[in-house]
Design a protein around this motif. Structure first.
Motif, short mmCIF file in Angstrom:
data_model
loop_
_atom_site.label_atom_id
_atom_site.label_comp_id
_atom_site.label_asym_id
_atom_site.label_seq_id
_atom_site.Cartn_x
_atom_site.Cartn_y
_atom_site.Cartn_z
N ASP A 45 0.58 -1.23 0.07
CA ASP A 45 -0.04 0.01 0.04
C ASP A 45 0.87 1.09 -0.06
N LYS A 56 -0.88 14.47 -8.33
CA LYS A 56 -1.23 13.25 -7.87
C LYS A 56 -2.04 12.37 -8.38
N THR A 57 -2.94 12.92 -9.33
CA THR A 57 -3.95 12.08 -10.14
C THR A 57 -3.17 11.18 -10.94
N PHE A 60 -1.33 8.22 -9.04
CA PHE A 60 -1.69 7.00 -8.66
C PHE A 60 -2.66 6.55 -9.96
N ILE A 79 -12.09 5.30 -6.17
CA ILE A 79 -11.38 6.35 -5.83
C ILE A 79 -12.45 7.44 -5.11
N HIS A 151 -8.00 -2.00 -6.33
CA HIS A 151 -7.52 -0.66 -5.67
C HIS A 151 -8.43 0.26 -5.14
N VAL A 153 -8.42 4.31 -3.63
CA VAL A 153 -7.54 5.32 -3.45
C VAL A 153 -8.30 6.27 -2.45
N ASP A 155 -8.45 10.10 -1.92
CA ASP A 155 -7.61 11.31 -2.43
C ASP A 155 -8.28 12.58 -1.62
N THR A 182 -4.26 -0.18 -1.23
CA THR A 182 -4.78 0.87 -0.98
C THR A 182 -3.87 2.04 -1.11
N MET A 183 -4.46 2.96 -1.41
CA MET A 183 -3.47 4.26 -1.69
C MET A 183 -4.08 5.68 -0.95
#
Length: 529
Positions: A45, A56-57, A60, A79, A151, A153, A155, A182-183
């Motif tokens: 992660d 950032k977009t 990831f 997301i 995934h 995300v 943000d 997970t981010m």
């Protein structure tokens, strides 16, 4: 692909590089440079700490697009974003980055027709970009199955915390399968965000990008107070008074970019416009002309200006103030580089003055006020340039073919009369003040105050001194500036200069810990009819 060599070195495929070229990307940003290799190679992660506007977009989004499959017939990626605007922005960005890959990406947010969303979700959706409230709504309706996502995300996690979405985020995370990756991306890392990371994320790596500072010591930052109607004429005056203007002009919307660019061209300037609707071939042509100084003015949006790297810009002009202080930093950082001096100019209407103060406080920038150049000052500047050009011609002695004619004229007329006539013939329009419209002088009322609502009162054992102490400690506002304190049972009111109100509101928004901030702007009294 030479320009994209650094992206290629991160491990991205040729199809992704092709999409980046179409988008006009040239070099990765720091967050992209650090995050993309981790996400492409490993399975851990990721926590990314980076500000708004740092790319950032793509950091990831590119690895996700590379890793997920086409036509799986289930949601592969979720997301979460704090606002509908950001959800739409991320969705549009991912659609532009996916290239030829057949992926269905949809934004899901409150305020949009639920029926429209249900129809979209019944089809094969690969990536959902949504706000927490509406995602929970779909989970309850069983119209969204997140058990097979690969995934997740989060943000702008700190903004979701500030807006009170943290509980919703946890509910959503519990509704996903445990095997997902997970981010989490956040500008700041409050304890609540770290708690979520420890609770719901497996072994994770942390990538932190230092907050960009205003270290452009060679950038002179000034602002002009001007009405919206006079902004364009003020812009023309600034361009004309400079000896060699070479600058970027930032507008907020594509429509404004097109309108300002067209008006500049109509006035005879060498200008071009750049925004997201312009094709890649057009973009490359426009940038090549600008870099080669065949045009000296480029009007652009923040998004379109990403990746533009020009070292010797003399000016950056904020035709409209950016929404976010970070964008101000990015904009003005494009001048005053490589040891060369530059000027950052911001146009401020009376309505925008409060926003300017907020930008100054957050970025710690020193932006001084100046007066718009007067028409006579511009004409005097043009005269000096003409004198300088004539001096250069005389020094070069490259005028032999005109000597005989000059001698004939001198035999018939006085020298000053001949020169005056030649200047009139050559520079009549250039030295005329008639092309400049009158600009009304405006002055912003900086003595105004703001009334703030404090969600603490007598029932919380609050006194006047306690409220003042709270504001002083949290926002570093002097006691002398806090006035007209009124304490009621469950709430209180204070009055402060509006230049201090913005910073107080910003500080307490961060202190809200996911709930409504303790201090907000007081509602205006409804006028009695």
């Amino acid at each position: 692909m030479e320009k994209l060599e650094k992206f290629k070195n991160l491990g991205l495929s040729d199809s992704t590089l092709k999409a980046l070229k179409t988008k006009g990307f040239e070099e990765p940003t720091p967050i992209q440079e650090k995050a993309i290799p981790i996400l492409l190679k490993g399975k851990c992660d990721l926590i990314g700490q980076a500000q708004t506007g740092t790319g950032k977009t793509a950091a990831f989004g590119l690895p996700i697009i590379e890793q997920i499959k086409e036509k799986t017939k289930h949601i592969q990626v979720l997301i979460l974003a704090p606002t509908r605007e950001l959800a739409i922005q991320i969705s549009e960005e991912l659609n532009s980055l996916k290239g030829d890959k057949k992926l269905h990406i949809v934004p899901i947010y409150g305020g949009q027709s639920i029926e429209l969303q249900l129809r979209s979700l019944r089809k094969s959706v690969d990536i959902v970009v949504g706000t927490p409230g509406r995602i929970i709504d779909h989970i309850k309706r069983k119209s969204m199955n997140l058990k097979e996502i690969s995934h997740l995300v989060l943000d702008e996690a700190d903004e979701m915390l500030n807006m009170g979405f943290l509980e919703d985020v946890e509910i959503i995370m519990k509704s996903t399968n445990q095997e997902k990756r997970t981010m989490l991306f956040s500008a700041t890392m409050p304890n609540e965000i770290l708690r979520i990371a420890k609770k719901y994320m497996k072994d994770y790596e942390v990538v932190a990008i230092k907050k960009e500072q205003l270290t452009a010591n060679l950038t002179d930052q000034i602002y002009f107070e001007v009405s919206t109607a006079d902004k364009f004429d003020a812009l023309c005056r600034i361009i004309d008074i400079e000896h060699n203007f070479y600058g970027l002009i930032f507008c907020r919307t594509k429509i404004d970019v097109d309108k300002i660019g067209k008006r500049l061209i109509d006035r005879g300037y060498d200008a071009d416009s750049l925004h997201g609707d312009i094709s890649q071939s057009q973009r490359e042509s426009i940038l090549n002309k600008f870099k080669g100084k065949r045009t000296n003015i480029l009007v652009a949006t923040d998004v379109a200006a990403r990746g533009i790297d020009i070292m010797d810009l003399t000016h950056v002009i904020n035709f409209a103030l950016p929404q976010d202080p970070e964008y101000y930093v990015h904009r003005i950082g494009r001048t005053g580089r490589a040891g060369k001096e530059g000027t950052a100019i911001t146009f401020v209407t009376p309505e925008e003055y409060r926003k300017l103060l907020f930008i100054q406080k957050i970025t710690k920038a020193k932006i001084r006020k100046e007066k718009i150049p007067k028409v006579q000052d511009i004409i005097d500047s043009k005269k000096n340039r003409i004198k300088s050009q004539l001096d250069d011609i005389i020094k070069d002695e490259n005028y032999s073919e005109y000597i005989t004619m000059a001698q004939d004229l001198l035999a018939e007329q006085k020298p000053e009369h001949i020169i005056a006539a030649l200047l009139k013939q050559s520079y009549k329009d250039v030295l005329s003040g008639k092309s400049y419209s009158e600009i009304k002088e405006i002055s912003v009322d900086k003595t105004g105050t703001a009334r703030l609502f404090v969600a603490l009162g007598k029932s919380d054992s609050i006194t006047r001194s306690k409220i003042i102490k709270l504001i002083k400690q949290k926002a570093n506002i002097a006691e002398s500036k806090i006035d007209d304190v009124k304490i009621f049972d469950d709430f209180s009111f204070i009055t402060v200069p509006f230049e201090d109100a913005e910073i107080i509101l910003h500080v307490f928004k961060k202190e809200g810990k996911g709930k409504r901030p303790i201090v907000v702007r007081a509602k205006k009294k409804k006028s009695k009819k």
